[in-house]
Structure formats: C-alpha cells, structure tokens
Design an enzyme around this catalytic site. Structure first.
Site, PDB file in Angstrom:
ATOM      1  N   CYS B  82       4.057  -3.709   4.042  1.00  0.00           N
ATOM      2  CA  CYS B  82       4.330  -5.101   3.835  1.00  0.00           C
ATOM      3  C   CYS B  82       4.146  -6.002   5.002  1.00  0.00           C
ATOM      4  O   CYS B  82       2.999  -6.193   5.339  1.00  0.00           O
ATOM      5  CB  CYS B  82       5.768  -5.265   3.450  1.00  0.00           C
ATOM      6  SG  CYS B  82       6.294  -6.938   2.495  1.00  0.00           S
ATOM      7  N   HIS B 191       5.302  -2.347  -1.534  1.00  0.00           N
ATOM      8  CA  HIS B 191       6.302  -1.208  -1.052  1.00  0.00           C
ATOM      9  C   HIS B 191       6.349  -0.132  -1.904  1.00  0.00           C
ATOM     10  O   HIS B 191       6.842   0.040  -2.859  1.00  0.00           O
ATOM     11  CB  HIS B 191       7.744  -1.855  -1.173  1.00  0.00           C
ATOM     12  CG  HIS B 191       7.908  -3.092  -0.346  1.00  0.00           C
ATOM     13  ND1 HIS B 191       8.517  -2.822   0.853  1.00  0.00           N
ATOM     14  CD2 HIS B 191       7.799  -4.334  -0.431  1.00  0.00           C
ATOM     15  CE1 HIS B 191       8.907  -4.088   1.515  1.00  0.00           C
ATOM     16  NE2 HIS B 191       8.443  -5.066   0.718  1.00  0.00           N
ATOM     17  N   GLU B 193       7.749   2.665  -1.266  1.00  0.00           N
ATOM     18  CA  GLU B 193       9.045   3.263  -1.144  1.00  0.00           C
ATOM     19  C   GLU B 193       9.925   2.638  -2.279  1.00  0.00           C
ATOM     20  O   GLU B 193      10.904   3.109  -2.747  1.00  0.00           O
ATOM     21  CB  GLU B 193       9.773   3.042   0.146  1.00  0.00           C
ATOM     22  CG  GLU B 193      10.615   1.785   0.454  1.00  0.00           C
ATOM     23  CD  GLU B 193       9.696   0.705   0.841  1.00  0.00           C
ATOM     24  OE1 GLU B 193       8.175   1.133   0.923  1.00  0.00           O
ATOM     25  OE2 GLU B 193       9.881  -0.306   1.623  1.00  0.00           O
TER      26      GLU B 193
END
Lengths: 249, 214
Positions: B82, B191, B193
C-alpha cells in the site's frame, strides 16, 4: 471501478451482539466474536462492527473486542462506536481495525474529520450519517437520542470536504425492521459526493442490494437481514451476478 | 528464514503478522529502527497515512539510508504494501517536498488525476489486479481476474519500461500499477493481508520466492 460490496454489520451494546429495531429496543442475540468468525469463514467482502451504546455511555468501543475478532480475519474490518478523537482512532487501528466509523463526533465537529484524515488517511475514516426519517431534514446522533436539524445530504458534502473517505448512510426509522432502504436519500447523497457511499438500514431482500447499486451505492451494509433471515451474503452476490453487477469472485 | 516487518507507527500490523505466520510457519519480527534490520530474507514495509509523514519517520528511525541502498547491499526481498509500495518510488503528489526511496523510477499521483470518468476516490474495495503478459509475476502462480482489497487515494500510473513483473488495475478507462517487482524489491498497492485467500496465496508465493533467493 471496484466490485459492489456486500457487508454484514454486527451491532454490539458493549458486551454482546444486539439487534436494534429503529435504534431502540435492543435485544441480545449472542456473541459478537462468534458472529464475526462465521462471516469471516464464509469469506465476506468486509465487516462492520458498531457499538451502538458507546457514545451514549461516553466510552469507546472495546479495542480488546476488536483485537479478538480481527486476529483470524483476512478481510477488512471497520469499527465504530464512541470515537471522539485521535487517540481513539489510533487505539482501534492498532487493535486490528482497518477503518473506523465516526458518527456523532463527525457531525458535531467536522474539523475533527480533517485532523483524522490528515493523520490516518481518508481511506481509514468512514463517516456515519443517520437520517432520522425519510424526510431528509434531520440527523440522529448520540445513539439516536438527539436529533440535529441538518440535512443528511448537506452534512455528507461537508464531511466529504473535511476528508471523509466513505459515507455510511443510514436511516434510523428503517433500521432493524427489514422494511426496505432509503433509496431517495441514497440518490441525493451519491450525486452530491464523489466518495464511496455505503447504504445501510432496512435491507430486507436481495433485490434491495441491486436497487442500491442502481441508485449509486458502492456497498450495502445489512444487519438484521443476515442475522434473522435465510438470506446470506453469498445469496445476495449470486443475485447481483445474475443482474450483471460485478461482485468479488 | 528471517522475516521482518517495519513498524512506522500507527498501522494495523496485526493482520500482516498473522498472515505471514500463517503462510510461512515463521513468526515475523516487528522492528522499529533501522539498526534492527538483520539481513532478513524478507523485509516488509507496510504503510498507512501520508507519504511525507512516512518518509519523515523512515528518516528519523534510521530506515531511509538502508532501504534506499537495498538493491546494492541486500540479497533479501523488500516488499512494500500500500503506502509502502508508494514509498519505493521517487516522489508523490501527496507531499511534493519529500523524496521516497527511489528504488524504482516513478511518481505517485492522486487518483483524481489518473481516472478518466466518475470513479469514486478513495478507491476502496475489491478490484482485479491483472498481469499484462504471462511472464509477469509467473512465479506467483496467481490467475488473472483475482480480486484484491484496495484502500487508497494515490497510485503510480506509469513505471519505466523493462520491468518484467507488473500488475495493473483498471480505474474506469484508466489504469494504475497494482503490483511491481524490480529484482529483489517488490510492491503491491492492495492489501494482500486483507485480501482473503488470493492475498494469502500471493504472500505465500512471496515468502517462497524470498526463501529460494537466499
């Protein structure tokens, strides 16, 4: 453009999951952690966790709760309830929230939104606007207990200009009663702002999500629908797909 | 295998730590100062907030010099996520007075300058990250058309020719760079994750790539 998002909304009163009917009449329905776990396992697009009593009780939504629910979650989590300032946001983001939802404090003090957006990035700040009813003339704050005579549409513009990343648009007279959503208000707000608008309050069937998409919503959040009926986020997305609306694969 | 994650201050590192643990079997070490970098196989630079502030923190915590020389001195992989990916580049429209790490030539722009129509900014939600040709990111074994979770207002529109691993994401009729790798430096605008299975698979591929490179 990004795919239309279908977002389960979990309401808590501070200790357990609740369902509200028109922002009053809270009934405890079970563990928040469990509810979020199930949604996470079913791979939803995003989850909202909102503490509806926090502002009224002058406390912050529990960061320990946030830490518990977020640890196994591999999709985004937005958290709201009683946020008053920088430290609150920092605490919640550190605990595992990806975005925060600010209602009362944003409506009362838009300058706060400016400071928070500058510090954390607009994309981390969702501003919640709760219309009192379909008239579009007043906004409810403080867990629905106080009505402010400002139009949701003009406040959404103010908050966009202050740096809000998204608007969560709700209508407390429709909340929790599974009676349909405020598409009129959505239409007005989505035309006046260029940030994403998430529509909440009143989703009662899969068609509501399609109508919201057509009226300019980037996402719909639903609480009672997913808690108390057999409609699931997956079912909603199947329906949207059949109508040609791209959703996450 | 040594995996380290840089903490710049206010981030949700929890998901990243847990995701890395899940795909690698290793517990990543969260570090706060440049001195703590210890020849990692994989160093992750996450980021939220603003470009200028992040550069300021990288400098004040002794990270900037080490990271800027990553290609020359380090064998391990450096992954920016990011804002972390944006920091890999030279400059950003967000804070013109600051210089990023300059590891990849390019400039970060506001999405309103990149978009061509009425796309809403910030870009929040699930969008496809696509590889323009089969060679690009082939080591990651990710199908085209997978959605990843984005949450940003700035992006890199153009990168220099000759970089083989590039992923792009459409934004209306325009597009921006959503993934890039130049030797042992890589970045994702989304992202991983927070991108469910697709994200975990990609992180697993990165870990494996870093491990094999050691």
């Amino acid at each position: 453009m990004p795919k239309f998002r279908v977002v389960p909304s979990i309401l808590t009163n501070g200790t357990s999951q609740v369902k509200g009917s028109a922002f009053n009449n809270w009934r405890t329905v079970g563990s928040v952690v469990q509810a979020i776990k199930v949604h996470g396992e079913r791979d939803v697009d995003e989850i909202f966790l909102l503490d509806v009593n926090a502002t009224n009780e002058e406390r912050l939504v529990s960061s320990r709760l946030v830490a518990r629910v977020s640890s196994a979650l591999r999709v985004p989590l937005a958290v709201g309830g009683g946020i008053r300032g920088f430290d609150d946001v920092a605490e919640l983001l550190s605990a595992g929230a990806d975005k925060v939802v600010i209602g009362t404090a944003a409506v009362e003090t838009p300058e706060l939104v400016e400071r928070l957006a500058a510090a954390f990035g607009s994309q981390a700040i969702v501003c919640a606007i709760d219309a009192v009813n379909d008239e579009g003339e007043a906004i409810a704050i403080r867990s629905g207990s106080v009505h402010v005579k400002q139009s949701p549409t003009s406040v959404s513009k103010v908050l966009e200009q202050a740096g809000a990343g998204e608007i969560l648009l709700q209508n407390i007279s429709r909340d929790g009663v599974l009676g349909g959503m405020d598409l009129n208000l959505l239409g007005e707000v989505s035309k006046i702002v260029s940030i994403p608008v998430i529509l909440g309050s009143g989703a009662s069937r899969v068609e509501d999500f399609y109508s919201a998409h057509r009226s300019g919503a980037s996402a719909v959040s639903a609480g009672a629908l997913f808690q108390f009926t057999e409609v699931t986020p997956l079912l909603v997305k199947s329906f949207l797909k059949s109508k040609g609306v791209p959703t996450r694969t | 295998m040594v995996i380290q994650i840089i903490d710049l201050g206010v981030n949700n590192l929890r998901s990243l730590v847990e995701s890395i643990r899940e795909v690698s079997g290793e517990s990543p070490e969260v570090i706060h100062d440049g001195h703590e970098i210890t020849k990692p196989n994989l160093l992750i630079l996450p980021g939220t907030g603003a470009f200028g502030e992040a550069v300021r923190i990288l400098e004040s915590r002794g990270f900037k010099n080490v990271l800027s020389a990553w290609h020359q001195n380090e064998k391990g992989w450096l992954l920016g996520v990011c804002l972390g990916m944006q920091l890999l580049f030279e400059t950003s429209e967000e804070d013109p007075g600051f210089r990023g790490l300059g590891l990849i030539s390019g400039h970060v722009r506001h999405l309103t300058g990149i978009r061509s129509g009425s796309e809403r900014v910030p870009h929040v939600g699930w969008s496809e990250a696509n590889r323009d040709d089969e060679e690009s990111f082939s080591w990651a074994h990710i199908d085209n058309g997978r959605d990843f979770y984005f949450s940003h207002s700035y992006a890199v529109e153009n990168i220099p020719m000759g970089i083989r691993d590039v992923m792009t994401t459409t934004f209306g009729a325009a597009q921006f760079v959503s993934g890039v790798r130049k030797d042992n430096v890589l970045g994702f605008q989304f992202h991983p994750e927070k991108s469910s299975i697709a994200g975990l698979q990609l992180l697993a591929a990165v870990v494996e790539g870093a491990r094999r490179n050691a």
